[in-house]
Design a protein around this motif. Structure first.
Motif, PDB file in Angstrom:
ATOM      1  N   ARG A   1     -55.423  58.474 -89.405  1.00 39.64           N
ATOM      2  CA  ARG A   1     -56.108  59.146 -88.354  1.00 39.64           C
ATOM      3  C   ARG A   1     -56.912  59.616 -87.898  1.00 39.64           C
ATOM      4  O   ARG A   1     -56.469  61.094 -87.905  1.00 39.64           O
ATOM      5  CB  ARG A   1     -56.810  57.195 -87.954  1.00 39.64           C
ATOM      6  N   GLY A   2     -56.219  59.371 -86.587  1.00 42.08           N
ATOM      7  CA  GLY A   2     -55.931  60.553 -85.295  1.00 42.08           C
ATOM      8  C   GLY A   2     -54.999  61.755 -85.065  1.00 42.08           C
ATOM      9  O   GLY A   2     -54.294  61.996 -85.718  1.00 42.08           O
ATOM     10  N   LEU A   3     -56.230  62.933 -85.215  1.00 44.66           N
ATOM     11  CA  LEU A   3     -55.183  64.290 -85.071  1.00 44.66           C
ATOM     12  C   LEU A   3     -55.748  64.884 -83.403  1.00 44.66           C
ATOM     13  O   LEU A   3     -56.393  64.895 -83.205  1.00 44.66           O
ATOM     14  CB  LEU A   3     -54.882  65.118 -86.209  1.00 44.66           C
ATOM     15  N   ALA A   4     -54.354  65.378 -82.479  1.00 49.35           N
ATOM     16  CA  ALA A   4     -54.384  66.583 -81.425  1.00 49.35           C
ATOM     17  C   ALA A   4     -53.500  67.105 -81.061  1.00 49.35           C
ATOM     18  O   ALA A   4     -52.650  66.690 -80.773  1.00 49.35           O
ATOM     19  CB  ALA A   4     -55.112  65.452 -80.718  1.00 49.35           C
ATOM     20  N   PHE A   5     -54.191  68.668 -81.242  1.00 50.90           N
ATOM     21  CA  PHE A   5     -52.985  69.404 -80.556  1.00 50.90           C
ATOM     22  C   PHE A   5     -52.677  69.436 -79.658  1.00 50.90           C
ATOM     23  O   PHE A   5     -53.944  68.671 -78.097  1.00 50.90           O
ATOM     24  CB  PHE A   5     -53.546  70.409 -80.993  1.00 50.90           C
ATOM     25  N   SER A   6     -51.789  69.515 -78.633  1.00 46.34           N
ATOM     26  CA  SER A   6     -51.162  69.436 -76.789  1.00 46.34           C
ATOM     27  C   SER A   6     -52.155  70.208 -76.252  1.00 46.34           C
ATOM     28  O   SER A   6     -52.273  71.298 -77.013  1.00 46.34           O
ATOM     29  CB  SER A   6     -50.097  69.573 -76.596  1.00 46.34           C
ATOM     30  N   PRO A   7     -52.178  69.918 -75.196  1.00 41.69           N
ATOM     31  CA  PRO A   7     -53.179  71.189 -74.236  1.00 41.69           C
ATOM     32  C   PRO A   7     -52.167  72.605 -74.468  1.00 41.69           C
ATOM     33  O   PRO A   7     -53.218  73.546 -75.131  1.00 41.69           O
ATOM     34  CB  PRO A   7     -53.108  71.007 -73.022  1.00 41.69           C
ATOM     35  N   ASP A   8     -51.268  72.984 -74.711  1.00 45.77           N
ATOM     36  CA  ASP A   8     -50.150  73.979 -75.041  1.00 45.77           C
ATOM     37  C   ASP A   8     -50.147  74.290 -76.623  1.00 45.77           C
ATOM     38  O   ASP A   8     -49.708  76.049 -76.603  1.00 45.77           O
ATOM     39  CB  ASP A   8     -49.125  74.276 -73.913  1.00 45.77           C
ATOM     40  N   GLY A   9     -50.608  73.396 -77.357  1.00 48.73           N
ATOM     41  CA  GLY A   9     -50.281  73.903 -78.469  1.00 48.73           C
ATOM     42  C   GLY A   9     -49.169  74.036 -78.947  1.00 48.73           C
ATOM     43  O   GLY A   9     -49.000  74.308 -80.350  1.00 48.73           O
ATOM     44  N   LEU A  10     -48.039  74.051 -78.505  1.00 47.80           N
ATOM     45  CA  LEU A  10     -46.618  73.705 -79.179  1.00 47.80           C
ATOM     46  C   LEU A  10     -46.478  72.133 -79.459  1.00 47.80           C
ATOM     47  O   LEU A  10     -45.595  72.178 -80.455  1.00 47.80           O
ATOM     48  CB  LEU A  10     -45.622  73.511 -77.916  1.00 47.80           C
ATOM     49  N   GLU A  11     -47.055  71.365 -79.649  1.00 50.58           N
ATOM     50  CA  GLU A  11     -47.023  70.192 -80.542  1.00 50.58           C
ATOM     51  C   GLU A  11     -48.573  69.612 -80.910  1.00 50.58           C
ATOM     52  O   GLU A  11     -49.436  69.642 -80.663  1.00 50.58           O
ATOM     53  CB  GLU A  11     -46.654  69.142 -79.485  1.00 50.58           C
ATOM     54  N   LEU A  12     -47.864  68.609 -82.305  1.00 51.37           N
ATOM     55  CA  LEU A  12     -49.083  68.212 -82.724  1.00 51.37           C
ATOM     56  C   LEU A  12     -49.699  67.272 -82.751  1.00 51.37           C
ATOM     57  O   LEU A  12     -47.876  65.999 -83.610  1.00 51.37           O
ATOM     58  CB  LEU A  12     -49.934  68.529 -84.323  1.00 51.37           C
ATOM     59  N   ALA A  13     -49.882  66.135 -82.492  1.00 51.29           N
ATOM     60  CA  ALA A  13     -49.743  64.909 -82.690  1.00 51.29           C
ATOM     61  C   ALA A  13     -50.555  63.982 -83.595  1.00 51.29           C
ATOM     62  O   ALA A  13     -51.899  64.501 -84.044  1.00 51.29           O
ATOM     63  CB  ALA A  13     -50.628  63.641 -81.143  1.00 51.29           C
TER      64      ALA A  13
END
Length: 336
Positions: A170-182
């Motif tokens: 379902r949901g996806l989100a990059f971390s604010p610094d772009g170094l991780e993807l949830a």
């Protein structure tokens, strides 16, 4: 993603309804809009806004472009983007990205009004959601078949493709610094992925069926939030313990035994307040400054069925069937 200068319609909502067949603006109608909107018979599934432009995507594959001028949304044009439902849209400068249930991602040039690139088979099955990295270089997509795909937007190269869920991703989100993807899925897991290879770096378990995911920078660090059925789950800095909350404890006694899904999330950085939108039209304002998360306020929208939302600065735009409503994050109230 940078956004600015959106001016909303006066009142608390504007509506596209096939029954009325026009745009409801301060009880006024225009003959120019009546004919075109009479053919618009599909629910709004996705929306985004930037620089005075609002974009809505619909179940029938149409995308609407609305200019926000003097507190009045004016229809610019409709474009039949796909034969299938378009679940997600994202504005990138003068380009629009769309993703449909056939698994196709399209890049649409709003100046020429043409589709200039499209990608198929990034994942198996329909695309449920996508996320764009803070530097606007990578696009991640999730599918109904549990897969996650990664695309280099600048070059058009497919970077990675992995199946991390046995059921729907379902949901996806990059971390604010772009170094991780949830990512999150119906099996209740939140995964922290490498945004270059999609390899799992960390995993968190919940007993929920997760739907939406968002990652913000707060004054005390970053806050990763996942919403599912009746529950919200919080992970500070994408690490450590998962704190969960059953929001039915904060509902009216008559609603405590109802079941609903969380469909959208917003965050007001100046106050560290998180706003969660439920499928039954409830908005929960949650204080995240303390170790224990508490609901500070609960509001109800005029619609009892909501599909999703888009945050623009301190305003939350909310889609509900044929309507778009908004919620002011600074005042925690609907309308202007």
């Amino acid at each position: 993603m940078p956004s600015q200068d959106l001016v909303l319609a006066s009142g608390s909502q504007w509506s596209v309804r096939r029954q009325v067949m026009d745009l409801v603006l301060d009880k006024r109608t225009t003959s120019q809009l009546k004919h075109r909107l009479a053919k618009h018979e599909s629910h709004i599934l996705g929306l985004c806004a930037r620089n005075g432009l609002l974009v809505t995507s619909c179940r029938n594959g149409e995308v609407g472009f609305w200019e926000m001028h003097q507190r009045t949304p004016r229809l610019q044009y409709w474009h039949q983007m796909s034969k299938f439902s378009i679940h997600a849209v994202c504005l990138l400068h003068d380009r629009l990205l769309t993703a449909d249930m056939a698994g196709v991602v399209r890049e649409f040039d709003m100046k020429s009004r043409r589709i200039i690139r499209q990608w198929e088979c990034l994942v198996t099955g329909g695309i449920e959601w996508f996320a764009v990295s803070p530097d606007l270089r990578r696009v991640a997509v999730s599918s109904w078949e549990g897969e996650i795909g990664l695309l280099d937007f600048a070059t058009g190269e497919r970077l990675a493709h992995r199946r991390h869920y046995q059921t729907m991703a379902r949901g996806l989100a990059f971390s604010p610094d772009g170094l991780e993807l949830a990512s999150c899925g119906n099996d209740g897991r939140v995964l922290i992925l490498d945004p270059r290879t999609l390899e799992v770096m960390r995993a968190f378990e919940t007993s929920d069926s997760l739907i939406v995911l968002a990652w913000w920078r707060s004054r005390s660090g970053t806050l990763l939030t996942a919403g599912g059925v009746n529950h919200l789950h919080f992970i500070r800095d994408g690490r450590g313990h998962v704190a969960s909350m059953d929001v039915r404890d904060y509902c009216n006694p008559t609603n405590q035994y109802c079941s609903f899904h969380f469909m959208g999330l917003g965050f007001h950085a100046p106050t560290d307040f998180l706003v969660a939108l439920s499928s039954n039209g409830h908005i929960f304002c949650i204080n995240t400054k303390r170790k224990s998360f508490t609901v500070a306020k609960r509001s109800e929208l005029s619609s009892s069925s909501c599909h999703g939302c888009f945050q623009l600065d301190s305003t939350l735009l909310i889609s509900s069937h044929h309507d778009v409503e908004w919620f002011d994050l600074a005042t925690m109230q609907t309308g202007l």
